[in-house]
Design a protein around this motif. Structure first.
Motif, PDB file in Angstrom:
ATOM      1  N   GLN A   1     -29.445  -4.445  20.851  1.00 51.07           N
ATOM      2  CA  GLN A   1     -30.737  -4.320  21.522  1.00 51.07           C
ATOM      3  C   GLN A   1     -31.320  -2.922  21.335  1.00 51.07           C
ATOM      4  O   GLN A   1     -32.529  -2.750  21.134  1.00 51.07           O
ATOM      5  CB  GLN A   1     -30.587  -4.645  23.006  1.00 51.07           C
ATOM      6  N   VAL A   2     -30.457  -1.903  21.408  1.00 48.25           N
ATOM      7  CA  VAL A   2     -30.921  -0.531  21.184  1.00 48.25           C
ATOM      8  C   VAL A   2     -31.410  -0.378  19.745  1.00 48.25           C
ATOM      9  O   VAL A   2     -32.477   0.205  19.490  1.00 48.25           O
ATOM     10  CB  VAL A   2     -29.797   0.478  21.479  1.00 48.25           C
TER      11      VAL A   2
ATOM     12  N   ARG B   1     -34.874  -1.584  18.881  1.00 50.01           N
ATOM     13  CA  ARG B   1     -36.004  -0.771  19.336  1.00 50.01           C
ATOM     14  C   ARG B   1     -36.207   0.464  18.469  1.00 50.01           C
ATOM     15  O   ARG B   1     -37.189   1.170  18.616  1.00 50.01           O
ATOM     16  CB  ARG B   1     -35.787  -0.340  20.796  1.00 50.01           C
ATOM     17  N   ASN B   2     -35.236   0.756  17.581  1.00 46.78           N
ATOM     18  CA  ASN B   2     -35.302   1.967  16.771  1.00 46.78           C
ATOM     19  C   ASN B   2     -35.210   1.625  15.294  1.00 46.78           C
ATOM     20  O   ASN B   2     -34.170   1.149  14.829  1.00 46.78           O
ATOM     21  CB  ASN B   2     -34.164   2.930  17.136  1.00 46.78           C
TER      22      ASN B   2
ATOM     23  N   ARG C   1     -32.500   0.123  10.903  1.00 49.50           N
ATOM     24  CA  ARG C   1     -32.395   0.250  12.361  1.00 49.50           C
ATOM     25  C   ARG C   1     -31.184   1.104  12.718  1.00 49.50           C
ATOM     26  O   ARG C   1     -30.179   1.113  11.993  1.00 49.50           O
ATOM     27  CB  ARG C   1     -32.305  -1.128  13.007  1.00 49.50           C
TER      28      ARG C   1
END
Length: 331
Positions: free
Chosen positions: A251-252, A255-256, A286
């Motif tokens: 999930q982290v 987002r990146n 990512r």
């Protein structure tokens, strides 16, 4: 003539010799036989070691092997099983046999051997070591061709082994943890629930008792010894922890995303390929941690250029500038 010095047998070789001797007998062998005939003990006795010292060495070796998952069985007198004066020792063959209804094809055996070769013994749990011994004890020839090398996972972080031990024993741990931008590490007290590998880096996932919440810690940021406490926690908390940890990391990463220009045919292109997605300008990769990813990208030097995000670009430039200045260059 000068006296010939006794042959020194390394402790690791002595342990292997002991295991071989204990596996070679169904009836078991006595301690006296082991001390007088097994290489490693025999030489010590010939060099003048007392029987008491040899017996203590044997007891330590037994405990070390049991901790490694080797099932050493003690057989007492048949008329009085509690009488261990003439006890015999063995490694029962049943511990190395799989049920008759389990059959592996040569290709499956090849894959199991390859998978087992990935892990060093020190990185395997007791159950994993036991399972691997049983697979090897099958003795089935592997005729199927497999790739010509066995991959290895190198666990360089000193924190890995004590954390794995604490997870298996459900023990609370304390360790110093240094976050980017902080000058001094902070002590973390954690119920460790799972060790997971993500983006070729090891993380420990657990309940941070200081904030009463589950957290993921990068092992490379543990900057001191991991202390295993006597306090334990419910082993049921470990259920599904690895999946939760990986889900959180994914999930982290979602987002990146970094937009990179990578020179084809370089080490950077090779290493980033499995994580890269095609983009109009280069590739998108990512990442979980900006600082860790910046370290990786800077290590590729001119092979990769960060287009965005700007904070990642600045972090990589800072690292390259610092490296240049350390080597006497002008930024």
């Amino acid at each position: 003539m000068p006296a010939v010095p006794p042959v020194k047998i390394p402790p690791e070789e002595r342990l292997v010799n002991l295991v071989v001797a204990l596996m070679a007998t169904e009836q078991g062998i006595t301690k006296d036989t082991i001390l007088s005939s097994v290489s490693g003990y025999r030489e010590q006795g010939g060099a003048g070691a007392s029987k008491d010292a040899l017996e203590k060495m044997f007891e330590r070796d037994k405990e070390n092997l049991r901790r490694l998952g080797v099932p050493i069985e003690t057989i007492g007198d048949w008329a009085d099983p509690d009488d261990l004066r003439e006890a015999r020792y063995r490694v029962p063959s049943t511990e190395y046999e799989l049920p008759d209804d389990i059959v592996f094809t040569p290709a499956e055996i090849a894959l199991l051997n390859l998978a087992g070769g990935v892990w060093r013994e020190g990185s395997m749990s007791k159950d994993a070591r036991t399972g691997l011994r049983k697979i090897r004890a099958l003795g089935i020839p592997v005729d199927e061709p497999i790739i010509g090398f066995s991959p290895r996972i190198s666990v360089r972080e000193a924190a890995f082994a004590p954390l794995q031990q604490a997870i298996e024993q459900s023990c609370v741990v304390t360790f110093p943890y240094l976050k980017p931008g902080e000058e001094r590490p902070r002590s973390r007290r954690v119920q460790p629930l799972a060790l997971v590998e993500y983006e070729a880096r090891w993380h420990v996932y657990g309940a941070d008792l200081g904030v009463d919440a589950e957290r993921t810690f990068l092992l490379s940021r543990i900057v001191g010894p991991v202390r295993i406490e006597r306090e334990t926690f419910d082993p049921a908390l470990r259920a599904g922890a690895g999946e939760r940890a990986l889900s959180g990391l994914e999930q982290v990463a979602a987002r990146n995303a970094a937009l990179l220009e990578v020179n084809p045919g370089t080490e950077a292109a090779l290493r980033l390929a499995r994580r890269a997605e095609p983009a109009d300008q280069g590739v998108r990769v990512r990442y979980v941690d900006l600082h860790v990813f910046a370290d990786e990208l800077a290590s590729y030097g001119p092979e990769v250029r960060v287009v965005e995000p700007p904070e990642l670009r600045r972090a990589v430039i800072d690292r390259l500038t610092a490296a240049l200045e350390r080597h006497g260059g002008v930024a």
